[in-house]
Design an enzyme around this catalytic site. Structure first.
Site, PDB file in Angstrom:
ATOM      1  N   GLN A   1       0.849  -1.197   0.000  1.00 48.16           N
ATOM      2  CA  GLN A   1       0.000   0.000   0.000  1.00 48.16           C
ATOM      3  C   GLN A   1       0.883   1.245   0.000  1.00 48.16           C
ATOM      4  O   GLN A   1       0.392   2.355  -0.122  1.00 48.16           O
ATOM      5  CB  GLN A   1      -0.894   0.012   1.242  1.00 48.16           C
TER       6      GLN A   1
ATOM      7  N   HIS B   1      -1.482   1.576  -4.191  1.00 48.87           N
ATOM      8  CA  HIS B   1      -1.887   2.983  -4.055  1.00 48.87           C
ATOM      9  C   HIS B   1      -0.991   3.931  -4.829  1.00 48.87           C
ATOM     10  O   HIS B   1      -0.930   5.122  -4.522  1.00 48.87           O
ATOM     11  CB  HIS B   1      -1.941   3.374  -2.561  1.00 48.87           C
TER      12      HIS B   1
HETATM   13  C1  BJW Z   1       4.640  -1.250  12.562  1.00 49.74           C
HETATM   14  C2  BJW Z   1       5.828  -0.600  12.837  1.00 49.74           C
HETATM   15  C3  BJW Z   1       6.987  -1.382  12.763  1.00 49.74           C
HETATM   16  C4  BJW Z   1       4.267   0.866  13.012  1.00 49.74           C
HETATM   17  N1  BJW Z   1       6.907  -2.659  12.431  1.00 49.74           N
HETATM   18  N2  BJW Z   1       4.571  -2.532  12.258  1.00 49.74           N
HETATM   19  C5  BJW Z   1     -16.601   1.862   4.842  1.00 49.74           C
HETATM   20  C6  BJW Z   1     -16.224   0.531   4.938  1.00 49.74           C
HETATM   21  C7  BJW Z   1     -15.278  -0.013   4.089  1.00 49.74           C
HETATM   22  C8  BJW Z   1     -14.673   0.776   3.119  1.00 49.74           C
HETATM   23  C9  BJW Z   1     -15.044   2.090   3.026  1.00 49.74           C
HETATM   24  C10 BJW Z   1     -15.992   2.623   3.871  1.00 49.74           C
HETATM   25  N3  BJW Z   1     -16.126   3.944   3.557  1.00 49.74           N
HETATM   26  C11 BJW Z   1     -15.294   4.233   2.540  1.00 49.74           C
HETATM   27  C12 BJW Z   1     -14.632   3.113   2.200  1.00 49.74           C
HETATM   28  C13 BJW Z   1     -13.625   2.970   1.139  1.00 49.74           C
HETATM   29  C14 BJW Z   1     -12.283   3.561   1.539  1.00 49.74           C
HETATM   30  C15 BJW Z   1     -11.845   3.019   2.902  1.00 49.74           C
HETATM   31  O1  BJW Z   1     -11.276   1.955   3.017  1.00 49.74           O
HETATM   32  N4  BJW Z   1     -12.098   3.765   3.959  1.00 49.74           N
HETATM   33  C16 BJW Z   1     -11.795   3.298   5.329  1.00 49.74           C
HETATM   34  C17 BJW Z   1     -10.787   4.227   6.001  1.00 49.74           C
HETATM   35  C18 BJW Z   1     -13.085   3.193   6.061  1.00 49.74           C
HETATM   36  N5  BJW Z   1     -11.358   3.146   0.509  1.00 49.74           N
HETATM   37  C19 BJW Z   1     -11.209   3.824  -0.626  1.00 49.74           C
HETATM   38  O2  BJW Z   1     -11.766   4.890  -0.838  1.00 49.74           O
HETATM   39  C20 BJW Z   1     -10.336   3.186  -1.672  1.00 49.74           C
HETATM   40  N6  BJW Z   1     -10.997   3.162  -2.907  1.00 49.74           N
HETATM   41  C21 BJW Z   1     -12.159   2.492  -3.074  1.00 49.74           C
HETATM   42  O3  BJW Z   1     -12.694   1.855  -2.181  1.00 49.74           O
HETATM   43  O4  BJW Z   1     -12.665   2.580  -4.347  1.00 49.74           O
HETATM   44  C22 BJW Z   1     -14.029   2.188  -4.547  1.00 49.74           C
HETATM   45  C23 BJW Z   1     -14.883   3.400  -4.312  1.00 49.74           C
HETATM   46  C24 BJW Z   1     -14.963   4.344  -5.308  1.00 49.74           C
HETATM   47  C25 BJW Z   1     -15.767   5.451  -5.116  1.00 49.74           C
HETATM   48  C26 BJW Z   1     -16.451   5.625  -3.920  1.00 49.74           C
HETATM   49  C27 BJW Z   1     -16.316   4.683  -2.892  1.00 49.74           C
HETATM   50  C28 BJW Z   1     -15.526   3.552  -3.101  1.00 49.74           C
HETATM   51  C29 BJW Z   1      -9.049   3.971  -1.873  1.00 49.74           C
HETATM   52  C30 BJW Z   1      -8.180   3.963  -0.651  1.00 49.74           C
HETATM   53  C31 BJW Z   1      -6.956   4.842  -0.900  1.00 49.74           C
HETATM   54  C32 BJW Z   1      -6.084   4.984   0.339  1.00 49.74           C
HETATM   55  N7  BJW Z   1      -5.122   6.005   0.104  1.00 49.74           N
HETATM   56  C33 BJW Z   1      -4.103   6.279   1.104  1.00 49.74           C
HETATM   57  C34 BJW Z   1      -3.243   7.453   0.598  1.00 49.74           C
HETATM   58  C35 BJW Z   1      -2.323   6.974  -0.522  1.00 49.74           C
HETATM   59  C36 BJW Z   1      -1.448   8.067  -1.033  1.00 49.74           C
HETATM   60  C37 BJW Z   1      -0.548   8.611   0.049  1.00 49.74           C
HETATM   61  O5  BJW Z   1       0.339   7.900   0.544  1.00 49.74           O
HETATM   62  O6  BJW Z   1      -0.733   9.777   0.358  1.00 49.74           O
HETATM   63  O7  BJW Z   1      -3.291   5.118   1.300  1.00 49.74           O
HETATM   64  S1  BJW Z   1      -4.752   6.583   2.740  1.00 49.74           S
HETATM   65  C38 BJW Z   1      -3.474   5.748   3.607  1.00 49.74           C
HETATM   66  O8  BJW Z   1      -3.990   4.567   4.272  1.00 49.74           O
HETATM   67  C39 BJW Z   1      -2.514   5.241   2.526  1.00 49.74           C
HETATM   68  C40 BJW Z   1      -2.149   3.887   3.047  1.00 49.74           C
HETATM   69  O9  BJW Z   1      -1.653   3.085   1.997  1.00 49.74           O
HETATM   70  C41 BJW Z   1      -3.435   3.401   3.649  1.00 49.74           C
HETATM   71  C42 BJW Z   1      -3.287   2.287   4.645  1.00 49.74           C
HETATM   72  O10 BJW Z   1      -2.538   2.702   5.736  1.00 49.74           O
HETATM   73  P1  BJW Z   1      -1.471   1.688   6.385  1.00 49.74           P
HETATM   74  O11 BJW Z   1      -0.401   1.410   5.432  1.00 49.74           O
HETATM   75  O12 BJW Z   1      -2.173   0.538   6.963  1.00 49.74           O
HETATM   76  O13 BJW Z   1      -0.824   2.631   7.521  1.00 49.74           O
HETATM   77  P2  BJW Z   1      -1.345   2.948   9.005  1.00 49.74           P
HETATM   78  O14 BJW Z   1      -0.646   4.160   9.459  1.00 49.74           O
HETATM   79  O15 BJW Z   1      -2.826   2.939   9.067  1.00 49.74           O
HETATM   80  O16 BJW Z   1      -0.855   1.689   9.868  1.00 49.74           O
HETATM   81  C43 BJW Z   1       0.518   1.469  10.146  1.00 49.74           C
HETATM   82  C44 BJW Z   1       0.628   0.172  10.904  1.00 49.74           C
HETATM   83  O17 BJW Z   1       2.001  -0.127  11.087  1.00 49.74           O
HETATM   84  C45 BJW Z   1      -0.009   0.222  12.302  1.00 49.74           C
HETATM   85  O18 BJW Z   1      -0.818  -0.939  12.484  1.00 49.74           O
HETATM   86  C46 BJW Z   1       1.198   0.181  13.251  1.00 49.74           C
HETATM   87  O19 BJW Z   1       0.914  -0.506  14.459  1.00 49.74           O
HETATM   88  C47 BJW Z   1       2.213  -0.562  12.424  1.00 49.74           C
HETATM   89  N8  BJW Z   1       3.610  -0.284  12.707  1.00 49.74           N
HETATM   90  N9  BJW Z   1       5.540   0.739  13.156  1.00 49.74           N
HETATM   91  C48 BJW Z   1       5.656  -3.197  12.204  1.00 49.74           C
HETATM   92  N10 BJW Z   1       8.202  -0.820  13.039  1.00 49.74           N
END
Ligand code: BJW
Ligand code: ZN
Length: 252
Positions: free
Chosen positions: A109, A127
């Site tokens: 991601q 992403h």
């Molecule tokens: C360690 C550590 C160490 C720390 N060792 N571990 C309701 C239900 C379900 C889905 C939805 C909903 N409402 C809306 C949605 C859809 C939405 C979504 O999922 N929302 C949820 C938040 C509810 N998704 C979307 O919109 C996606 N598109 C989609 O669904 O299309 C269909 C659609 C179209 C039109 C309308 C509606 C739907 C797109 C999602 C795009 C996400 N984009 C981002 C930004 C990317 C660009 C950028 O970088 O700026 O992606 S947001 C951000 O979150 C980024 C990441 O890739 C993503 C995930 O985050 P990640 O990687 O998990 O990071 P963290 O910080 O959350 O977690 C870090 C973890 O590491 C933690 O657990 C720590 O404990 C751990 N950690 N140090 C090991 N040393």
């Protein structure tokens, strides 16, 4: 957080290493946590530097249209971070694993290019990439200086506004990319979920798909996540410490 005793972690590392054979198809799903030890901030959690706002607020197209200079400036700042840091021991262990198994795919991601820089050859960027930009009017890639220091809006020669080639909330993931991720997930024997909170879909849905497809599920995270109940093995600790311990235990 307090990590489990070293002996418990070692036993779990051993259990995971025992499952991985030269014939295995191993798939990683990684998130921001895998890059945390390189100095790239995560999105959520106590150490996430983007705590001042919810990612949903800035990482979307409406915010960009309302204030492109602000969003461009955020991405400029982040691209400076990712290009100035180095892959860590977690990225390197993942890359090393590809030489010990039949197939090894990284579905990430992250937009930071650190898996590729560590040497992973098959990386699916769900992403997008913070290192690429394109024009929202003509769609052409933008190769100009995105790191200009003044605060004016960066525009394409056609006059359109330039945006990073990343996937924001409400935007669909590139269809072929997500299909490839689903295919690889469905074929995996071992599915390792590393450093992701597992709250963003459809990426997190791949974990459910792996489970349904019969893969052995392993999580590496500093704390439990929403995905923990699905796991066969959960390893709580830093990925830069846990992953090398698994790869070292594999046969050469
Ligand atoms: C360690 C550590 C160490 C720390 N060792 N571990 C309701 C239900 C379900 C889905 C939805 C909903 N409402 C809306 C949605 C859809 C939405 C979504 O999922 N929302 C949820 C938040 C509810 N998704 C979307 O919109 C996606 N598109 C989609 O669904 O299309 C269909 C659609 C179209 C039109 C309308 C509606 C739907 C797109 C999602 C795009 C996400 N984009 C981002 C930004 C990317 C660009 C950028 O970088 O700026 O992606 S947001 C951000 O979150 C980024 C990441 O890739 C993503 C995930 O985050 P990640 O990687 O998990 O990071 P963290 O910080 O959350 O977690 C870090 C973890 O590491 C933690 O657990 C720590 O404990 C751990 N950690 N140090 C090991 N040393
Ligand atoms: Zn243009």
């Amino acid at each position: 957080m307090d990590f489990p005793p070293a002996t418990a972690t070692e036993a779990s590392q051993e259990r995971v290493a025992d499952r991985i054979t030269p014939e295995s198809c191993v798939v990683f799903l990684t998130g921001a946590g895998v890059s945390a030890e390189s100095g790239v901030p995560t999105f959520r959690g106590e150490d996430g530097i983007w705590n001042n706002f919810r990612p949903e607020e800035l990482a979307n197209f409406d915010s960009f249209l309302r204030n492109p200079a602000r969003v461009q400036s955020w991405y400029r700042h982040r691209s400076e971070i990712v290009t100035s840091v180095q892959p860590n021991a977690g990225h390197i262990a993942i890359a090393d694993l590809q030489w010990k198994v039949n197939a090894c795919v990284v579905i990430t991601q992250n937009v930071d290019n650190l898996h590729q820089r560590a040497g992973s050859e098959t990386v699916i960027e769900l992403h997008g990439s913070i290192l690429r930009n394109y024009c929202i009017e003509c769609g052409e890639p933008y190769h100009g200086d995105f790191n200009q220091k003044d605060s004016s809006v960066i525009t394409c020669p056609c006059g359109g506004t330039v945006r990073p080639d990343v996937v924001w909330f409400g935007e669909t993931l590139p269809e072929n990319t997500f299909r490839a991720a689903e295919e690889q997930t469905g074929q995996s024997d071992i599915f390792l979920v590393v450093g992701t909170s597992g709250v963003v879909y459809p990426a997190a849905g791949l974990v459910h798909l792996a489970k349904e497809s019969g893969a052995f599920l392993v999580e590496v995270n500093i704390q439990p996540t929403e995905l923990t109940p699905l796991m066969d093995v959960s390893l709580f600790g830093k990925s830069g410490e846990i992953l090398p311990g698994i790869v070292e235990r594999l046969e050469a």
